[in-house]
Design an enzyme around this catalytic site. Sequence first.
Site, PDB file in Angstrom:
ATOM      1  N   GLN A 127      -4.968  -9.059   6.078  1.00 31.80           N
ATOM      2  CA  GLN A 127      -5.127  -7.690   6.559  1.00 31.80           C
ATOM      3  C   GLN A 127      -6.294  -7.545   7.539  1.00 31.80           C
ATOM      4  O   GLN A 127      -6.201  -6.773   8.509  1.00 31.80           O
ATOM      5  CB  GLN A 127      -5.296  -6.731   5.378  1.00 31.80           C
ATOM      6  CG  GLN A 127      -6.484  -7.036   4.484  1.00 31.80           C
ATOM      7  CD  GLN A 127      -6.589  -6.074   3.325  1.00 31.80           C
ATOM      8  OE1 GLN A 127      -6.087  -4.950   3.383  1.00 31.80           O
ATOM      9  NE2 GLN A 127      -7.236  -6.480   2.238  1.00 31.80           N
TER      10      GLN A 127
ATOM     11  N   CYS B 104       0.294   2.191   6.690  1.00 33.18           N
ATOM     12  CA  CYS B 104       0.631   0.787   6.916  1.00 33.18           C
ATOM     13  C   CYS B 104       0.746   0.079   5.573  1.00 33.18           C
ATOM     14  O   CYS B 104       0.104   0.458   4.587  1.00 33.18           O
ATOM     15  CB  CYS B 104      -0.422   0.121   7.792  1.00 33.18           C
ATOM     16  SG  CYS B 104      -2.102   0.201   7.152  1.00 33.18           S
TER      17      CYS B 104
ATOM     18  N   ARG C 125     -20.110   8.732   1.749  1.00 30.21           N
ATOM     19  CA  ARG C 125     -21.536   8.399   1.809  1.00 30.21           C
ATOM     20  C   ARG C 125     -22.264   9.422   2.681  1.00 30.21           C
ATOM     21  O   ARG C 125     -22.082   9.461   3.892  1.00 30.21           O
ATOM     22  CB  ARG C 125     -21.727   6.993   2.371  1.00 30.21           C
ATOM     23  CG  ARG C 125     -21.159   5.896   1.486  1.00 30.21           C
ATOM     24  CD  ARG C 125     -21.436   4.521   2.075  1.00 30.21           C
ATOM     25  NE  ARG C 125     -21.080   3.453   1.153  1.00 30.21           N
ATOM     26  CZ  ARG C 125     -19.884   2.871   1.096  1.00 30.21           C
ATOM     27  NH1 ARG C 125     -18.928   3.262   1.937  1.00 30.21           N
ATOM     28  NH2 ARG C 125     -19.639   1.915   0.228  1.00 30.21           N
TER      29      ARG C 125
ATOM     30  N   SER D  97     -11.111   0.574   4.518  1.00 26.36           N
ATOM     31  CA  SER D  97     -10.963   1.424   3.343  1.00 26.36           C
ATOM     32  C   SER D  97     -11.730   0.833   2.167  1.00 26.36           C
ATOM     33  O   SER D  97     -11.972  -0.377   2.104  1.00 26.36           O
ATOM     34  CB  SER D  97      -9.485   1.566   2.981  1.00 26.36           C
ATOM     35  OG  SER D  97      -8.884   0.296   2.782  1.00 26.36           O
TER      36      SER D  97
ATOM     37  N   GLY E 167       1.687  -3.959   3.548  1.00 24.92           N
ATOM     38  CA  GLY E 167       1.839  -5.394   3.659  1.00 24.92           C
ATOM     39  C   GLY E 167       3.248  -5.778   4.072  1.00 24.92           C
ATOM     40  O   GLY E 167       4.216  -5.115   3.725  1.00 24.92           O
TER      41      GLY E 167
ATOM     42  N   HIS F 107      -9.155   3.940  -1.286  1.00 25.09           N
ATOM     43  CA  HIS F 107      -7.740   3.560  -1.188  1.00 25.09           C
ATOM     44  C   HIS F 107      -7.328   2.834  -2.465  1.00 25.09           C
ATOM     45  O   HIS F 107      -7.315   1.605  -2.518  1.00 25.09           O
ATOM     46  CB  HIS F 107      -7.571   2.661   0.047  1.00 25.09           C
ATOM     47  CG  HIS F 107      -6.195   2.138   0.279  1.00 25.09           C
ATOM     48  ND1 HIS F 107      -5.062   2.683  -0.276  1.00 25.09           N
ATOM     49  CD2 HIS F 107      -5.768   1.077   1.036  1.00 25.09           C
ATOM     50  CE1 HIS F 107      -3.997   1.997   0.131  1.00 25.09           C
ATOM     51  NE2 HIS F 107      -4.415   1.011   0.915  1.00 25.09           N
TER      52      HIS F 107
ATOM     53  N   CYS G 107       0.813  -1.218   0.000  1.00 26.84           N
ATOM     54  CA  CYS G 107       0.000   0.000   0.000  1.00 26.84           C
ATOM     55  C   CYS G 107       0.848   1.271   0.000  1.00 26.84           C
ATOM     56  O   CYS G 107       0.349   2.344  -0.334  1.00 26.84           O
ATOM     57  CB  CYS G 107      -0.945   0.012   1.198  1.00 26.84           C
ATOM     58  SG  CYS G 107      -2.180  -1.295   1.143  1.00 26.84           S
TER      59      CYS G 107
END
Length: 385
Positions: free
Chosen positions: A159, A371, A214, A240, A373, A341, A89
């Site tokens: 995750q 953060c 939203r 996300s 992986g 994301h 990420c």
Amino acid sequence: MAEAYIVEAVRTPVGRRKGGLSHVHPADLGAHVLTALVERSGVDPAAVEDVVFGCLDTVGPQAGDIARTSWLAAGLPEEVPGVTIDRQCGSSQQAVHFAAQGVLSGTQDLVVAGGTQNMSMVPIAFASRQAAEPLGLTEGPYAGSEGWRARYADRPVNQFHGAQLIAEKWGISRGDMEEFALRSHRRAIRAIDEGRFDRELVAHGEVTTDEGPRRDTTLEKMAGLKPVLEGGTITAACSSQVSDGAAALLIASERAVREHGLTPRARVHHLSVRGEDPIRMLSAPIPATAYALKKSGMTLDDIDLVEINEAFAPVVLAWLKETGADPEKVNVNGGAIALGHPLGASGVKLTTTLLHELERTGGRFGLQTMCEGGGQANVTIIERL
């Protein structure tokens, strides 16, 4: 001392899963922001020495060095190369680091850093499945590694599992996470309504604003969702969003600024990356932030704004607990829970938003972390000029 300046930073609106950008080839998303970057900065594109892009799941339309493909798809000079990197990420935040390091080393003067991702077209983890199945391999990058198994046994590398571990370790309740998620949507909606993103956005066709927030979400609606893991507390509302988008920025040396008549908007003050437990995976921003502040000789009191990627609500909530940071300085315009994301593009997307918000508010220093992986986290500190 050499300096690395940010001259321009742009991003597409972030498209929702199967939304307005879902049909756009990821190279064309990348080309779109590269074209805007060149036009807005006024730089001679032939003077660019490299294009460094982040992208994950590089199969199908995202394969074949999409940094290079995006540059060529934009009709830009063939003599300019490109390279695509994967730090999960944090891929495009790492692209910023590599680009800035090239300039700081004195070996390059003009480098583009960016990222692109179409998660609607290439779903997350699709690449590992596609690569493994024809070879008859067990799905997953860790499966079959004797060294990995000896060190981490068969603990799940997931995750959602990592997010759940964080929530449990730091005592973060489902209610805490849902309140944070609601705040993310409200902040994002306020930012859109007040036009805070207008200067950083490059509309793509009819997609003129971020599609994720939203307006009708409520705590009651969130409370009705089932947890992702049985017996857990993480739901889709606290995670996300699957997204599509691209972002790019131009980094220049002092010599390039002078020779090309560019106007620097910020300087790169600090770059670092750290790692920790790959099973918990998502808590590395905590030690990475401590490391960055120590190495830069700063404290959070010196930082005016923070962008920390909202991969999951407990990531940010645990970071806030550990650092004692002021929540009113953190993700002031919402985060990935509301805005989305787009994996490989998110790092530069956050840098772009951080720069523009520093300019809007008159702040000096901004810190960005996310953060990644493998239990990693990049930290970037920029100074508005």
